[in-house]
Scaffold this active site. Structure first.
Site, short mmCIF file in Angstrom:
data_model
loop_
_atom_site.label_atom_id
_atom_site.label_comp_id
_atom_site.label_asym_id
_atom_site.label_seq_id
_atom_site.Cartn_x
_atom_site.Cartn_y
_atom_site.Cartn_z
N HIS A 1 11.04 -35.62 -17.81
CA HIS A 1 10.71 -36.29 -16.55
C HIS A 1 9.30 -35.95 -16.08
CE1 HIS A 1 14.73 -37.87 -16.14
NE2 HIS A 1 15.22 -36.67 -16.41
N ASN B 1 0.04 0.67 6.43
CA ASN B 1 0.60 -0.41 5.60
C ASN B 1 1.09 -1.49 6.55
OD1 ASN B 1 0.27 1.32 3.50
ND2 ASN B 1 2.44 1.74 3.18
N GLY B 2 0.89 -2.75 6.21
CA GLY B 2 1.38 -3.83 7.07
C GLY B 2 0.24 -4.68 7.58
N GLU C 1 12.87 -16.31 -15.49
CA GLU C 1 12.51 -14.89 -15.55
C GLU C 1 11.51 -14.63 -16.70
OE1 GLU C 1 12.54 -12.53 -13.71
OE2 GLU C 1 12.47 -10.70 -14.87
N TRP D 1 -3.52 -2.16 -1.14
CA TRP D 1 -3.41 -3.52 -1.69
C TRP D 1 -3.91 -4.42 -0.58
CZ3 TRP D 1 -0.87 -8.10 -0.50
CH2 TRP D 1 -0.73 -9.03 -1.55
N LYS E 1 3.89 -3.37 -6.51
CA LYS E 1 5.34 -3.18 -6.46
C LYS E 1 5.74 -3.17 -5.00
CE LYS E 1 8.92 -1.97 -9.11
NZ LYS E 1 9.37 -2.95 -10.13
N LYS F 1 7.78 -13.11 -16.12
CA LYS F 1 7.31 -11.90 -16.81
C LYS F 1 6.00 -12.18 -17.54
CE LYS F 1 9.24 -9.89 -15.21
NZ LYS F 1 10.14 -9.39 -14.24
N CYS G 1 0.85 -1.19 0.00
CA CYS G 1 0.00 0.00 0.00
C CYS G 1 0.89 1.24 0.00
CB CYS G 1 -0.85 0.02 1.25
SG CYS G 1 -1.64 -1.55 1.60
N ARG H 1 2.11 1.10 -5.91
CA ARG H 1 2.32 0.32 -4.69
C ARG H 1 1.09 -0.49 -4.31
NH1 ARG H 1 6.85 2.06 -1.62
NH2 ARG H 1 6.27 0.26 -0.41
N GLU I 1 2.99 -12.83 -15.14
CA GLU I 1 2.62 -11.64 -14.38
C GLU I 1 1.74 -10.68 -15.17
OE1 GLU I 1 5.52 -9.26 -11.45
OE2 GLU I 1 6.54 -10.12 -13.17
O1 M6R Z 1 11.74 -4.98 -4.63
P1 M6R Z 1 12.23 -6.40 -4.78
O2 M6R Z 1 13.25 -6.55 -5.86
O3 M6R Z 1 12.71 -6.97 -3.47
O4 M6R Z 1 10.95 -7.20 -5.21
C1 M6R Z 1 10.98 -8.60 -5.30
C2 M6R Z 1 9.78 -9.14 -6.06
O5 M6R Z 1 8.60 -8.81 -5.40
C3 M6R Z 1 9.72 -8.59 -7.49
O6 M6R Z 1 10.89 -8.88 -8.19
C4 M6R Z 1 8.53 -9.22 -8.25
O7 M6R Z 1 8.74 -10.59 -8.45
C5 M6R Z 1 8.31 -8.49 -9.56
N1 M6R Z 1 6.91 -8.23 -9.73
C6 M6R Z 1 8.79 -9.25 -10.75
O8 M6R Z 1 8.52 -8.62 -11.96
#
Ligand code: M6R
Length: 606
Positions: free
Chosen positions: A504, A99-100, A481, A73, A601, A485, A2, A27, A488
């Site tokens: 396997h 937040n938290g 990765e 969030w 984020k 991507k 948040c 956020r 997501e």
């Molecule tokens: O801020 P951070 O790099 O610690 O964040 C880690 C993950 O939350 C972040 O990389 C997440 O997996 C992204 N959405 C990937 O695109």
């Protein structure tokens, strides 16, 4: 997760807070709200949905020079109008944004209900407002909030406004960031400096366990027990313009395009062509201590962990030190053995990921040595680690990490060269890699020019509901990765496997509707990868290769040929087309690219 923003000063608070909310929306974006202090009462608007939907309630009409706001969030309680922050006590006098997670919320709520409090939301946050109202004995607001916080178990970044104490905001931090912004006869508070840079670059990061009383003419910080603490302001290096989308449709696309410059900044001042090594000013461990390192353990989450896996491979190859990357969330709870001669490295773009912070604290508690590879300067992980490598990638606003994956891989290349040159990496190999790093930004720029080809390949992937990504060695991390991507931002189910693992089990799922994206460098494993590709083709599966130019015995259904540089940098370069592939698949599927559903984020809760 948040976002919190607050203002106290001489100007009207509402426009400042709303602009801050738009800035913080990355956020968290399932609901938003604002509380503005008027002459005698707080004016509150909150709503499920995006900040622009809050704008429709016309909070700009609220007059007042102090206030707090929030973009959410959801953790406790579904996204809804009633669960949106701020939360108030029954009289509407106190407003809280948080937040938290309050872990003892259920027990506190039961006690408050016994006192006659009526709860109007499903959130844990509401307990703060009722407790403050119940415990306010006329002491300064910071003392009242401090007493309340001593009863809270859990994590919080918190801001409180009281209609009867105009001109004062109280903020507190335990596990979730809070930053104070120092203006000219005005003060700002935020959970993330990005909300402040338009107004000030002078900031104070609160520490865990600190509470601050913030007024137009300054601030005081204390412990929850009221003991004064000292804090030194620091300067934010990021410029306000860096947060703009510019001519791009999405932050993700802008951040992909920024990679050549971002990598230049990661490399800047760090290439030592005299000794053919890397100069890392933020790594304060002496060379002899680095020589004693027998193992490297890299900790991070999501893309940060995957970039760490690329780093582990580089460290093992170049410095011949056993290295691996582990999810920080797992590491922190498995009572890991902390070894004296292991170097622990925490990786994080935001520097605020709760699980990674907890892993760092676990290492430190057990006496381990830890350094950070972090983008956000002054962030919690950077400060907890005290040494390490800043990425200097600039702010990353899109929820999906792109440029920070690349810059993290570059930072690990530098570290691996540094560790290697302290050991057996020859001058010639050092020079070869330093030369390649110098060429890297232009190579990335050249790959970005291939976007039309990649966009056309996206048409093969977009109709699918499932996709596989495969690779070997560091190529497996790149596959992971690529799959992350894609899933997501396009909501297409994508799984990554080490190429040889396919037979396997997952091979059972190969069909003409399930494309496989193969990370196929021309290395010693090329022919092994071709065998796997044949197995896929034999079952009718379409294959897209991310590869280097040259003849291949198999005909692919699609291929992107990335010119080779040096094998150690292959993973980094082969990843770039996959960012664009995911972007274009998401465009075709019409998803919300910068703010994918259910995500945020910077994950500042467990
Ligand atoms: O801020 P951070 O790099 O610690 O964040 C880690 C993950 O939350 C972040 O990389 C997440 O997996 C992204 N959405 C990937 O695109």
């Amino acid at each position: 997760m948040c976002g919190i923003v607050g203002y106290v000063g001489k100007r009207q608070a509402a426009p400042i807070l709303l602009e801050g909310l738009h800035r913080l929306e990355y956020r968290g974006y399932d609901s938003a709200g604002i509380a503005i202090g008027g002459k005698t009462r707080l004016q509150i608007a909150k709503r499920k949905g995006r900040v622009r939907e809050l704008d429709e309630l016309r909070p700009l009409r609220f007059k007042g020079t102090f206030g707090i706001a929030h973009t959410r969030w959801a953790t406790h309680g579904e996204p809804s109008d009633r669960n949106a922050h701020p939360h108030c006590d029954a009289s509407g006098r106190y407003a809280v944004v948080h937040n938290g997670i309050v872990e003892n919320a259920a027990a506190l709520k039961a006690q408050l209900v016994e006192h006659g409090c009526v709860f109007t939301s499903d959130t844990d946050t509401e307990v703060f407002a009722h407790l403050i109202a119940l415990m306010d004995d006329g002491s300064p607001l910071e003392a009242v909030v401090g007493a309340v916080l001593r009863r809270i178990v859990g994590a919080y970044g918190l801001a409180v406004a009281d209609a009867h104490r105009p001109g004062t905001l109280v903020v507190a931090r335990n596990g979730s960031p809070v930053v104070l912004g120092i203006g000219d006869s005005e003060m700002f508070v935020a959970s993330d400096p990005s909300a402040l840079v338009r107004h000030t670059t002078s900031v104070v990061h609160l520490n865990d366990g600190e509470i601050a009383a913030v007024r137009a003419d300054g601030y005081e910080t204390r412990t929850l027990d009221g003991a004064p603490t000292s804090s030194t302001p620091s300067t934010i290096a990021w410029k306000d313009e860096a947060f703009d989308k510019g001519t791009f449709d999405h932050y993700m696309r802008k951040e992909i395009a920024e990679q050549p410059d971002a990598v230049r900044r990661t490399l800047s001042g760090r290439l030592d062509t005299r000794f053919q090594t890397a100069h890392l000013g933020g790594v304060t461990m002496a060379a002899r201590d680095l020589l004693d390192v027998r193992r490297v353990k890299i900790l991070g989450c999501g893309t940060a962990r995957i970039a760490g896996a690329v780093g582990a491979d580089l460290i093992e190859q170049l410095a011949r030190i056993p290295a691996d990357a582990e999810a920080a969330s797992e590491f922190r709870y498995r009572n890991a053995v902390i070894e004296r001669d292991t170097l622990y490295i925490a990786v994080s773009q935001s520097g605020e990921t709760f699980d990674t912070i907890a892993a760092v604290q676990e290492v430190k508690r057990k006496g381990g040595r830890v350094m950070g590879v972090v983008n956000a300067a002054g962030s919690t992980i950077a400060r907890e680690c005290g040494q390490g490598i800043y990425l200097h990638a600039g702010p990353e606003v899109s929820v999906v990490s792109t440029k920070t994956f690349t810059c993290t891989a570059v930072a690990f290349t530098l570290l691996a060269i540094h560790l290697g040159r302290l050991r057996d990496l020859s001058v010639a190999n050092g020079a070869r890699l330093i030369g390649a790093l110098q060429e890297l930004p232009d190579r990335i720029a050249a790959i970005l020019e291939r976007e039309p080809e990649i966009a056309s390949l996206a048409k093969l992937v977009a109709p699918a509901e499932h996709a596989f990504f495969i690779g070997r060695a560091a190529g497996h991390a790149v596959a992971a990765e690529g799959a992350l991507k894609l899933k997501e931002i396009s909501y297409l189910h994508a799984e990554a496997y080490p190429a040889a693992e396919l037979k396997h089990g997952p091979l059972a799922l190969i069909s003409p509707q399930t494309p496989t994206i193969v990370i196929l460098p021309r290395d010693s494993l090329f022919s092994k990868n071709i065998s796997t590709i044949e197995e896929i083709k034999a079952r009718g599966g379409p294959v897209i290769a991310i590869t280097h130019p040259g003849d291949a015995p198999t005909k692919f259904d699609g291929a992107i040929e990335v010119p080779a540089l040096e094998p150690e940098l292959d993973p980094l370069l082969l990843n770039i087309p996959m960012q664009l592939l995911a972007y274009h698949v998401a465009l075709l599927r019409g998803t919300n690219i910068d703010q994918p559903r259910n995500l945020a984020k910077s994950v500042t809760v467990e």
